[in-house]
Design a protein around this motif. Sequence first.
Motif, mmCIF file in Angstrom:
data_model
loop_
_atom_site.group_PDB
_atom_site.id
_atom_site.type_symbol
_atom_site.label_atom_id
_atom_site.label_comp_id
_atom_site.label_asym_id
_atom_site.label_seq_id
_atom_site.Cartn_x
_atom_site.Cartn_y
_atom_site.Cartn_z
ATOM 1 N N ILE A 1 9.157 -4.614 11.330
ATOM 2 C CA ILE A 1 8.288 -5.790 11.197
ATOM 3 C C ILE A 1 7.903 -6.320 12.569
ATOM 4 O O ILE A 1 6.745 -6.691 12.808
ATOM 5 C CB ILE A 1 8.980 -6.876 10.354
ATOM 6 C CG1 ILE A 1 9.131 -6.400 8.908
ATOM 7 C CG2 ILE A 1 8.173 -8.180 10.388
ATOM 8 C CD1 ILE A 1 9.959 -7.317 8.033
ATOM 9 N N ASP A 2 8.850 -6.339 13.498
ATOM 10 C CA ASP A 2 8.545 -6.780 14.863
ATOM 11 C C ASP A 2 7.494 -5.884 15.507
ATOM 12 O O ASP A 2 6.645 -6.347 16.273
ATOM 13 C CB ASP A 2 9.819 -6.787 15.713
ATOM 14 C CG ASP A 2 10.689 -8.018 15.462
ATOM 15 O OD1 ASP A 2 10.154 -9.024 14.965
ATOM 16 O OD2 ASP A 2 11.895 -7.951 15.754
ATOM 17 N N ARG A 3 7.567 -4.597 15.199
ATOM 18 C CA ARG A 3 6.684 -3.628 15.846
ATOM 19 C C ARG A 3 5.298 -3.570 15.208
ATOM 20 O O ARG A 3 4.291 -3.525 15.905
ATOM 21 C CB ARG A 3 7.338 -2.236 15.805
ATOM 22 C CG ARG A 3 6.543 -1.162 16.536
ATOM 23 C CD ARG A 3 7.308 0.150 16.611
ATOM 24 N NE ARG A 3 7.466 0.771 15.304
ATOM 25 C CZ ARG A 3 8.619 0.851 14.640
ATOM 26 N NH1 ARG A 3 9.726 0.330 15.160
ATOM 27 N NH2 ARG A 3 8.698 1.442 13.467
ATOM 28 N N GLN A 4 5.223 -3.566 13.871
ATOM 29 C CA GLN A 4 3.916 -3.355 13.222
ATOM 30 C C GLN A 4 3.572 -4.378 12.149
ATOM 31 O O GLN A 4 2.491 -4.315 11.555
ATOM 32 C CB GLN A 4 3.846 -1.952 12.611
ATOM 33 C CG GLN A 4 4.746 -1.737 11.397
ATOM 34 C CD GLN A 4 4.625 -0.330 10.840
ATOM 35 O OE1 GLN A 4 4.402 0.640 11.574
ATOM 36 N NE2 GLN A 4 4.762 -0.195 9.535
ATOM 37 N N GLY A 5 4.461 -5.321 11.902
ATOM 38 C CA GLY A 5 4.174 -6.341 10.905
ATOM 39 C C GLY A 5 4.700 -5.981 9.525
ATOM 40 O O GLY A 5 5.312 -4.934 9.323
ATOM 41 N N VAL A 6 4.437 -6.843 8.556
ATOM 42 C CA VAL A 6 4.947 -6.634 7.207
ATOM 43 C C VAL A 6 4.157 -5.576 6.450
ATOM 44 O O VAL A 6 4.596 -5.082 5.406
ATOM 45 C CB VAL A 6 4.937 -7.949 6.398
ATOM 46 C CG1 VAL A 6 5.835 -8.994 7.039
ATOM 47 C CG2 VAL A 6 3.507 -8.489 6.249
ATOM 48 N N ALA A 7 2.977 -5.224 6.956
ATOM 49 C CA ALA A 7 2.130 -4.246 6.278
ATOM 50 C C ALA A 7 1.427 -3.361 7.305
ATOM 51 O O ALA A 7 1.351 -3.690 8.488
ATOM 52 C CB ALA A 7 1.108 -4.940 5.380
ATOM 53 N N CYS A 8 0.941 -2.236 6.821
ATOM 54 C CA CYS A 8 0.211 -1.304 7.680
ATOM 55 C C CYS A 8 -0.822 -0.575 6.827
ATOM 56 O O CYS A 8 -0.926 -0.813 5.627
ATOM 57 C CB CYS A 8 1.179 -0.312 8.336
ATOM 58 S SG CYS A 8 2.088 0.711 7.140
ATOM 59 N N THR A 9 -1.575 0.310 7.442
ATOM 60 C CA THR A 9 -2.562 1.113 6.731
ATOM 61 C C THR A 9 -1.998 2.510 6.519
ATOM 62 O O THR A 9 -1.526 3.143 7.465
ATOM 63 C CB THR A 9 -3.872 1.203 7.534
ATOM 64 O OG1 THR A 9 -4.357 -0.119 7.783
ATOM 65 C CG2 THR A 9 -4.929 1.987 6.757
ATOM 66 N N ASP A 10 -2.021 2.996 5.265
ATOM 67 C CA ASP A 10 -1.451 4.313 4.990
ATOM 68 C C ASP A 10 -2.464 5.416 5.290
ATOM 69 O O ASP A 10 -3.567 5.157 5.789
ATOM 70 C CB ASP A 10 -0.936 4.393 3.551
ATOM 71 C CG ASP A 10 -2.052 4.350 2.507
ATOM 72 O OD1 ASP A 10 -3.245 4.385 2.876
ATOM 73 O OD2 ASP A 10 -1.730 4.283 1.304
ATOM 74 N N ALA A 11 -2.091 6.647 4.973
ATOM 75 C CA ALA A 11 -2.929 7.802 5.295
ATOM 76 C C ALA A 11 -4.267 7.771 4.571
ATOM 77 O O ALA A 11 -5.229 8.403 5.012
ATOM 78 C CB ALA A 11 -2.181 9.087 4.950
ATOM 79 N N GLU A 12 -4.337 7.050 3.450
ATOM 80 C CA GLU A 12 -5.581 6.971 2.687
ATOM 81 C C GLU A 12 -6.403 5.744 3.050
ATOM 82 O O GLU A 12 -7.414 5.445 2.415
ATOM 83 C CB GLU A 12 -5.257 6.972 1.190
ATOM 84 C CG GLU A 12 -4.583 8.261 0.727
ATOM 85 C CD GLU A 12 -4.246 8.238 -0.749
ATOM 86 O OE1 GLU A 12 -4.498 7.197 -1.396
ATOM 87 O OE2 GLU A 12 -3.745 9.255 -1.243
ATOM 88 N N GLY A 13 -5.947 5.004 4.073
ATOM 89 C CA GLY A 13 -6.695 3.850 4.525
ATOM 90 C C GLY A 13 -6.448 2.580 3.738
ATOM 91 O O GLY A 13 -7.203 1.612 3.870
ATOM 92 N N GLU A 14 -5.386 2.566 2.912
ATOM 93 C CA GLU A 14 -5.075 1.389 2.110
ATOM 94 C C GLU A 14 -3.979 0.564 2.776
ATOM 95 O O GLU A 14 -3.087 1.096 3.446
ATOM 96 C CB GLU A 14 -4.622 1.797 0.705
ATOM 97 C CG GLU A 14 -5.701 2.464 -0.122
ATOM 98 C CD GLU A 14 -5.259 2.712 -1.555
ATOM 99 O OE1 GLU A 14 -4.070 2.443 -1.865
ATOM 100 O OE2 GLU A 14 -6.083 3.163 -2.358
ATOM 101 N N LEU A 15 -4.040 -0.746 2.577
ATOM 102 C CA LEU A 15 -3.002 -1.626 3.086
ATOM 103 C C LEU A 15 -1.771 -1.515 2.197
ATOM 104 O O LEU A 15 -1.863 -1.647 0.968
ATOM 105 C CB LEU A 15 -3.488 -3.078 3.106
ATOM 106 C CG LEU A 15 -4.561 -3.419 4.139
ATOM 107 C CD1 LEU A 15 -5.111 -4.823 3.881
ATOM 108 C CD2 LEU A 15 -3.975 -3.333 5.549
ATOM 109 N N VAL A 16 -0.621 -1.286 2.816
ATOM 110 C CA VAL A 16 0.636 -1.141 2.082
ATOM 111 C C VAL A 16 1.744 -1.857 2.850
ATOM 112 O O VAL A 16 1.630 -2.098 4.057
ATOM 113 C CB VAL A 16 1.022 0.347 1.892
ATOM 114 C CG1 VAL A 16 0.012 1.064 1.012
ATOM 115 C CG2 VAL A 16 1.143 1.056 3.240
#
Length: 200
Positions: free
Chosen positions: A73-88
Amino acid sequence: MTNELPPIIQVGDVLLSPDIITECFCCDLDACHGACCVEGDAGAPVTLDEIAAMEESLDAVWGGLSAGAQAVIDRQGVACTDAEGELVTSIVAGRDCVFTFHEGGCCYCALERACRAGRTAFAKPISCALYPIREKTFSNGTVGLNYHRWEVCRPAVAKGRSLGLPLYRFLEGPLVRRFGREWYAGLVAVADELRRTGRL
């Protein structure tokens, strides 16, 4: 009049696969140990509003998260974008959602526990609450709901059948949260009519 079940069921502006009504389901944590929170190769789908709510809930759950989850979470936050471009939701070491914690051999959601304890208003992403129903929005804005079958949920299917609990009844709370009480009443009416006419 045919006694065959329609291939697609429509309630309001939402399209559903019939097995959401016909199949039984009831989560069995004693058997699956919360595997849906740790299995798979990506986090749970989330919206921008849900990301904001998770960020607002961090103080309430931070102390219960693993060191690995805190680092992610410190590094990238509570969410990111997966390989298909969706927020997860972000995950730890390719497995656990950052909001999971383990207790008594089971995996639980820190967000949901904090909400039930009154420490935060946000329970968990609607995609988590609706599982094993998965939602998809088509290009014309129509929403589709499908039943996702997964090996780790076999105990839930067995438990649901033993209880005679249809999937749409088991997920009444999340479905009402997502689509509203009036919409859910429409779904129940459709299921009742299918049953009355012998198509269930």
